[in-house]
Design an enzyme around this catalytic site. Structure first.
Site, PDB file in Angstrom:
ATOM      1  N   SER A  79       0.811  -1.229   0.000  1.00  0.00           N
ATOM      2  CA  SER A  79       0.000   0.000   0.000  1.00  0.00           C
ATOM      3  C   SER A  79       0.838   1.270   0.000  1.00  0.00           C
ATOM      4  CB  SER A  79      -0.942   0.020   1.214  1.00  0.00           C
ATOM      5  OG  SER A  79      -1.636  -1.196   1.307  1.00  0.00           O
ATOM      6  N   ARG A  80       2.003   1.222  -0.579  1.00  0.00           N
ATOM      7  CA  ARG A  80       2.908   2.386  -0.688  1.00  0.00           C
ATOM      8  C   ARG A  80       3.396   2.900   0.664  1.00  0.00           C
ATOM      9  NH1 ARG A  80       2.780   0.445  -4.867  1.00  0.00           N
ATOM     10  NH2 ARG A  80       2.420   1.328  -6.923  1.00  0.00           N
TER      11      ARG A  80
END
Ligand SMILES: Cc1cc2nc3c(=O)[nH]c(=O)nc-3n(C[C@H](O)[C@H](O)[C@H](O)COP(=O)(O)O)c2cc1C
Length: 214
Positions: free
Chosen positions: A192-193
């Site tokens: 999710s970055r």
């Protein structure tokens, strides 16, 4: 032109590993060597390739070079001292070496000051290179303009005849540089970055460690 076709919509998630303060060496060079070893053992085709950035008059320039050694806690690469990068390093010895190891989802940024290697070390490295690469170092005035490909090949022929049957000395305009790190940042891709970034900074000979927001 169908622009959409060319826009990168890569949404790959990163989930290979993590970086936790208490679980990494307090010495970033030790961690760097460990990660380099992982890259050498990984399927990545060029573990030693890194992007060297230099800067003159506030204008940056970048190109890929090969890391060739780690000596005296410095990162070593070889090139032509009169090339564009060589000239930029004369006017500003601050530089960056940036590594990207895709299969490990890792990036390392190494910032520091670059100095020319001791000539004996460059001599020994040059002597161990294949003969064609030694001729290439003489024939290529790296970064200078050429009229055409034939001009370069003519220079190769010239130096092949000049050194025919002889040992090839290292040209004085060709040799190694050592980048002494002052800042080393390790980036590990996470889902999710929400990536991990640990930055080591050298102050008064001591490495401080900070976590940066992704
Ligand atoms: C994978 C790869 C490795 C390279 N390794 C080196 C190297 O170790 N030394 C070097 O001078 N150029 C190397 N090059 C070429 C440089 O990227 C660059 O074209 C050249 O050094 C001239 O750069 P300059 O004009 O900015 O000085 C490499 C290129 C690639 C793609």
């Amino acid at each position: 032109m169908d622009v959409k076709k060319h826009i990168n919509t890569d949404r790959k998630d990163f989930d290979k590993s993590s970086l936790v303060e208490g679980q990494v060496s307090k010495d970033p060079m030790q961690l760097f060597e460990k990660w380099l070893q992982h890259a050498i053992e990984s399927p990545d085709p060029s573990p030693y390739a890194c992007t060297l950035s230099t800067c003159r008059d506030g204008k940056p320039s970048s190109r890929v070079v090969y890391l060739r050694d780690i000596l005296d806690r410095g990162l070593v690469f070889y090139t032509n001292y009169e090339s564009r990068k060589g000239q930029e390093l004369v006017s500003n010895p601050n530089a960056v070496l940036n590594f990207f190891w895709p299969s490990l989802e890792r990036q390392v940024r190494v910032e520091g000051v670059v100095n020319q290697l001791e000539s004996e070390i460059s001599d020994a490295y040059f002597a161990a290179r294949p003969r064609e690469s030694q001729i290439g170092a003489w024939a290529s005035s790296q970064s200078e303009r050429l009229k055409n490909r034939e001009e370069l090949e003519g220079l190769v022929n010239h130096f092949e005849s000049k050194f025919n049957g002889k040992e090839i000395p290292r040209p004085t305009h060709w040799g190694g540089y050592r980048l002494k790190p002052e800042y080393i940042e390790f980036w590990q891709g996470r889902p999710s970055r929400l990536h991990d970034r640990l930055a080591f900074e050298l102050t008064n000979e001591n490495w401080g460690l900070t976590r940066l927001s992704p």
